[in-house]
Motif scaffolding. Structure first.
Motif, PDB file in Angstrom:
ATOM      1  N   PRO A 184       0.817  -1.223   0.000  1.00  8.94           N
ATOM      2  CA  PRO A 184       0.000   0.000   0.000  1.00  8.94           C
ATOM      3  C   PRO A 184       0.846   1.266   0.000  1.00  8.94           C
ATOM      4  N   LEU A 185       1.931   1.252   0.759  1.00  6.94           N
ATOM      5  CA  LEU A 185       2.820   2.417   0.784  1.00  6.94           C
ATOM      6  C   LEU A 185       3.331   2.753  -0.612  1.00  6.94           C
ATOM      7  N   GLN A 186       3.817   1.723  -1.316  1.00  6.22           N
ATOM      8  CA  GLN A 186       4.385   1.950  -2.635  1.00  6.22           C
ATOM      9  C   GLN A 186       3.328   2.436  -3.618  1.00  6.22           C
ATOM     10  N   ALA A 187       2.130   1.837  -3.558  1.00  6.62           N
ATOM     11  CA  ALA A 187       1.056   2.234  -4.469  1.00  6.62           C
ATOM     12  C   ALA A 187       0.667   3.692  -4.260  1.00  6.62           C
ATOM     13  N   LEU A 188       0.582   4.120  -3.019  1.00 10.11           N
ATOM     14  CA  LEU A 188       0.230   5.500  -2.716  1.00 10.11           C
ATOM     15  C   LEU A 188       1.376   6.449  -3.062  1.00 10.11           C
ATOM     16  N   GLN A 189       2.591   6.004  -2.789  1.00 10.85           N
ATOM     17  CA  GLN A 189       3.753   6.839  -3.111  1.00 10.85           C
ATOM     18  C   GLN A 189       3.879   7.046  -4.611  1.00 10.85           C
ATOM     19  N   ASP A 190       3.573   6.009  -5.388  1.00 10.06           N
ATOM     20  CA  ASP A 190       3.631   6.132  -6.850  1.00 10.06           C
ATOM     21  C   ASP A 190       2.623   7.156  -7.366  1.00 10.06           C
ATOM     22  N   ARG A 191       1.523   7.349  -6.644  1.00  8.44           N
ATOM     23  CA  ARG A 191       0.536   8.356  -7.033  1.00  8.44           C
ATOM     24  C   ARG A 191       0.854   9.736  -6.468  1.00  8.44           C
ATOM     25  N   GLY A 192       1.963   9.842  -5.751  1.00  7.59           N
ATOM     26  CA  GLY A 192       2.390  11.147  -5.258  1.00  7.59           C
ATOM     27  C   GLY A 192       1.829  11.542  -3.912  1.00  7.59           C
ATOM     28  N   VAL A 193       1.224  10.597  -3.172  1.00  3.15           N
ATOM     29  CA  VAL A 193       0.662  10.938  -1.865  1.00  3.15           C
ATOM     30  C   VAL A 193       1.803  11.238  -0.896  1.00  3.15           C
ATOM     31  N   PRO A 194       1.872  12.440  -0.327  1.00  2.00           N
ATOM     32  CA  PRO A 194       2.974  12.791   0.568  1.00  2.00           C
ATOM     33  C   PRO A 194       2.781  12.193   1.957  1.00  2.00           C
ATOM     34  N   SER A 195       3.838  12.207   2.741  1.00  2.00           N
ATOM     35  CA  SER A 195       3.779  11.623   4.085  1.00  2.00           C
ATOM     36  C   SER A 195       2.779  12.339   4.976  1.00  2.00           C
ATOM     37  N   GLU A 196       2.563  13.633   4.709  1.00  2.00           N
ATOM     38  CA  GLU A 196       1.626  14.394   5.547  1.00  2.00           C
ATOM     39  C   GLU A 196       0.197  13.884   5.424  1.00  2.00           C
ATOM     40  N   LEU A 197      -0.142  13.271   4.292  1.00  2.00           N
ATOM     41  CA  LEU A 197      -1.501  12.776   4.089  1.00  2.00           C
ATOM     42  C   LEU A 197      -1.670  11.317   4.487  1.00  2.00           C
ATOM     43  N   MET A 198      -0.577  10.615   4.748  1.00  2.00           N
ATOM     44  CA  MET A 198      -0.678   9.191   5.057  1.00  2.00           C
ATOM     45  C   MET A 198      -1.538   8.885   6.291  1.00  2.00           C
ATOM     46  N   PRO A 199      -1.465   9.680   7.368  1.00  2.00           N
ATOM     47  CA  PRO A 199      -2.279   9.344   8.544  1.00  2.00           C
ATOM     48  C   PRO A 199      -3.785   9.367   8.297  1.00  2.00           C
ATOM     49  N   ILE A 200      -4.258  10.062   7.249  1.00  2.00           N
ATOM     50  CA  ILE A 200      -5.699  10.146   7.028  1.00  2.00           C
ATOM     51  C   ILE A 200      -6.177   9.201   5.924  1.00  2.00           C
ATOM     52  N   MET A 201      -5.276   8.386   5.368  1.00  2.00           N
ATOM     53  CA  MET A 201      -5.669   7.509   4.267  1.00  2.00           C
ATOM     54  C   MET A 201      -6.737   6.507   4.678  1.00  2.00           C
ATOM     55  N   LYS A 202      -6.662   6.003   5.891  1.00  2.00           N
ATOM     56  CA  LYS A 202      -7.688   5.051   6.351  1.00  2.00           C
ATOM     57  C   LYS A 202      -9.065   5.710   6.333  1.00  2.00           C
ATOM     58  N   ASP A 203      -9.169   6.938   6.824  1.00  2.00           N
ATOM     59  CA  ASP A 203     -10.454   7.647   6.840  1.00  2.00           C
ATOM     60  C   ASP A 203     -10.932   7.933   5.418  1.00  2.00           C
ATOM     61  N   ILE A 204     -10.027   8.361   4.553  1.00  2.00           N
ATOM     62  CA  ILE A 204     -10.406   8.695   3.172  1.00  2.00           C
ATOM     63  C   ILE A 204     -10.949   7.467   2.450  1.00  2.00           C
ATOM     64  N   TYR A 205     -10.229   6.357   2.537  1.00  2.00           N
ATOM     65  CA  TYR A 205     -10.670   5.147   1.842  1.00  2.00           C
ATOM     66  C   TYR A 205     -11.942   4.566   2.462  1.00  2.00           C
ATOM     67  N   SER A 206     -12.102   4.706   3.764  1.00  2.00           N
ATOM     68  CA  SER A 206     -13.348   4.258   4.392  1.00  2.00           C
ATOM     69  C   SER A 206     -14.527   5.084   3.890  1.00  2.00           C
TER      70      SER A 206
END
Length: 705
Positions: A184-206
């Motif tokens: 999941p980290l690599q897939a999100l990183q490939d799309r340019g998701v920065p580290s600052e947004l990683m903590p909210i990815m669970k909420d966004i995808y939910s």
């Protein structure tokens, strides 16, 4: 409360919010609240985990056409939307808009009632509405059995390998439940998701999971217009008169008359072919080889093969300047008699740490007896250098003409990559340096390619770790022998400012999950600084013994610190000198102190009001990475993001007057997370800014960058 204000409030809660909590903030009763929400396309009321909730969404989308002449989409740079565009400060600047109030964007936002939102809130709104911004969850991964379910792409899948059930609620299956896992980290990183947004990815995808069944697009009929373009709009990638037909015979004839192009000279081995398959086949511009190296000699205009494995084995020995056999190769000039010789190889392992059979380069220096000593070892009785082969290789890849400074014992040195010379800064003694690969035989290569690997093994672990003692989850404390190079190095750092104390033992903490997240954070920080090396230091943190397990398992958590003040910011505190951190250990006989790797990056002086580092340019996208007590001579560092920290070693020590001899090597201690410990909290009792700073000492040699 206005509609835009409600959207902002919900976005502040990561895109969704409990209905009653929102109603309370708005000061409305149930009926009025439902009436307000029902009048707008931006709100969806749904039951999430048994609670009535409100999710925000929008019909606005980013326009993806390169030469759009006008549409109903938002013309905005995706990287700016995510928080930071690396092209913005370049000489040419970014070719995409960063202006929400532009002539194209302002009418679109106003039409949807979003014109008062800032970039941060708009980002959350679009992340869970415009599905082109984030990778979709892989449904094949969520079906079937095995490591990848039914996903045929396996580790190469560009979709997100995360458990769908977990996104909808609680789940205890074996699929991935953590967005920081490697895939999941690599897939999100490939799309340019920065580290600052990683903590909210669970909420966004939910939120996306809840919204999906409500807004699936019906199948379009043959005459349905593209909503992003008018019915007569031209394809921006084709001219206005382009027709969907093949070129004429005349065009093909002209194509056939073109002179043949000279073949591209291949200078690197294809990582995809060596892994198993290259989709480009013979047209690949990289060399196809079953080994991660290939030796060739140039005879006339043609490169001809040399004995690969025998030549490679000789070359990997730093003592060798010639290959064995009759027709010797002189490695310093890469010649065989009058002929030129070259070595093709895969990329360096520090450039692509997730691929198999990349080339691991080792660095050596020659001592006064002609022995070749690997860096960061105590071979030959020499002092341990403060820089390792991997760190030298990283700096070499960044700039092959750089001059690097480091220390060994009490001496300081420079290493010139261009000259491959190491020089003692005090005595001007010069030593030869060599960079050679680690030898991989043909049998080794076959084993590596056929051995089943899991994603958790892809992120390179430190070369000095005991891989057999690294758990998939949790962590292990591995006690170091007092004669080991690691022990000597950490013990020296500790004793520089600690007198009258005896070290009982030093444990290395091997936590795969924390290490991989730390490396990912380092990669993100490097990318955001346009490839510049991130400043990394080894710093001390004193604590109570009862908090050791929680820190080793879950890392530091600044939100529950503050028992000793926060003069430089509300974050995790680390000290350059062990003497300073000693003040915050528990006086209960045996004391505990962590030695941590900390990505301090770019720092500035702290302030007690800081909840994060301040902005560099006065805006809300570019921030410092950490805070310090003194910018010119920092001895206290404050970090606000726990992924910038790796608790690397634990020192247990006592006052020399009461110290007892410790006999034998302690057994390896194994810790695994449980439902009760996964969220374990601890109180940090490290170097705190509430106390007066300790007297300045000589700057430590713990700087890694």
């Amino acid at each position: 409360m206005a509609e835009a204000a409600i959207i902002t409030t919900i976005c502040d809660h990561n895109g969704s919010m409990n209905f009653d909590d929102l109603r309370s903030i708005c000061g409305l009763n149930n009926e009025d609240m439902e009436s307000v929400l029902g009048r707008s396309e931006c709100f969806v009321v749904a039951v999430i985990n048994g609670q009535k909730s409100v999710i925000v969404r929008t019909e606005v989308r980013l326009c993806r056409a390169q030469n759009c002449s006008g549409c109903a989409g938002l013309h905005l740079c995706k990287w700016h939307l995510f928080g930071s565009c690396r092209f913005a400060k370049g000489r040419r600047g970014c070719r995409f808009s960063h202006d929400l109030s532009s002539d194209q964007n302002e009418p679109v936002l106003r039409a949807h009632g979003l014109n008062t939102l800032d970039v941060k809130h708009l980002c959350i709104l679009l992340l869970q509405s415009d599905h082109s911004l984030l990778p979709a969850v892989c449904h094949s991964y969520n079906n079937g059995t095995g490591q990848y379910g039914r996903c045929q792409d396996a580790e190469n899948c560009k979709r997100l390998h995360i458990c769908e059930k977990y996104l909808r609620g609680s789940c205890d299956c074996t699929r991935a439940h953590d967005f920081y896992e490697p895939h999941p980290l690599q897939a999100l990183q490939d799309r340019g998701v920065p580290s600052e947004l990683m903590p909210i990815m669970k909420d966004i995808y939910s939120n996306i999971e809840v919204l999906k069944p409500r807004f699936r697009n019906p199948r379009r009929g043959p005459n349905t217009e593209n909503p992003r373009r008018g019915p007569n709009a031209e394809n921006p990638k084709r001219g206005p008169n382009a027709q969907n037909r093949r070129p004429s015979n005349g065009f093909r004839g002209q194509e056939a008359q073109r002179p043949p192009q000279s073949p591209i000279e291949k200078t690197e081995i294809c990582m995809y072919f060596i892994k198993g398959f290259c989709k480009h086949g013979d047209s690949c511009f990289k060399e196809h080889s079953s080994l991660p190296y290939k030796w060739q000699v140039k005879e006339g205009s043609e490169w001809k093969a040399l004995p690969h494995e025998a030549t490679e084995k000789d070359y990997c020995d730093p003592k060798s300047i010639y290959s064995s056999g009759i027709n010797q190769i002189y490695f310093d000039t890469m010649t065989q008699g009058p002929h030129s010789v070259r070595r093709l190889s895969t990329v360096s392992s520090v450039v692509q740490p997730t691929f198999i059979l990349t080339t691991e380069w080792l660095w050596y220096w020659e001592d006064e007896n002609g022995n070749w000593i690997p860096y960061a070892t105590v071979d030959g009785g020499h002092s341990l250098s403060s820089i390792s082969s991997a760190e030298l290789e990283q700096k070499y890849q960044a700039d092959s003409s750089a001059v690097v400074e480091f220390t060994a014992g009490s001496q300081s040195y420079t290493l010139s990559f261009q000259d491959m010379i190491q020089e003692n800064k005090r005595y001007s003694t010069k030593r030869l340096v060599r960079r050679r690969p680690r030898f991989v035989s043909a049998a080794d290569a076959r084993t590596i390619k056929t051995t089943k690997r899991t994603f958790t093994n892809l992120k390179a672990l430190p070369e000095h770790w005991d891989k057999a003692l690294t758990p998939e989850t949790g962590y292990k404390r591995v006690s170091l022998q007092s004669t080991a190079g690691e022990y000597v190095k950490i013990n020296d750092l500790f004793n520089r400012t600690m007198r009258g104390f005896s070290v009982l033992k030093i444990d290395r903490i091997q936590n795969r999950a924390l290490w991989e997240v730390f490396q990912w954070q380092k990669d993100c920080m490097k990318k955001s600084s346009r490839g510049r090396d991130v400043c990394e230091k080894q710093l001390f943190h004193g604590t109570d013994r009862k908090h050791v397990d929680a820190i080793s398992l879950n890392n530091f958590d600044w939100r529950i610190c503050g028992t000793h003040g926060t003069a430089y910011g509300k974050g995790s505190y680390f000290a350059r000198d062990a003497k300073y951190s000693h003040s915050y250990t528990s006086d209960a006989g045996t004391r505990c102190m962590f030695v941590c790797r900390v990505l301090v990056g770019d720092y500035t002086r702290g302030n007690s009001e800081y909840l994060r580092p301040p902005s560099k340019d006065g805006g809300d996208t570019v921030f410092y990475d950490s805070c310090v007590n003194d910018v010119l001579d920092p001895s206290i560092f404050v970090v606000f993001e726990k992924h910038q920290i790796y608790p690397e070693y634990l020192i247990e020590y006592r006052d020399s007057s009461v110290c007892e001899d410790v006999i034998g090597r302690p057994a390896v201690t194994i810790y695994r997370p449980s439902s009760s410990s996964s969220n374990a909290s601890h109180v940090q009792t490290s170097a705190s800014s509430s106390a007066s700073a300790s007297p300045k000492t000589a700057k430590s040699d713990c700087i890694i960058c």
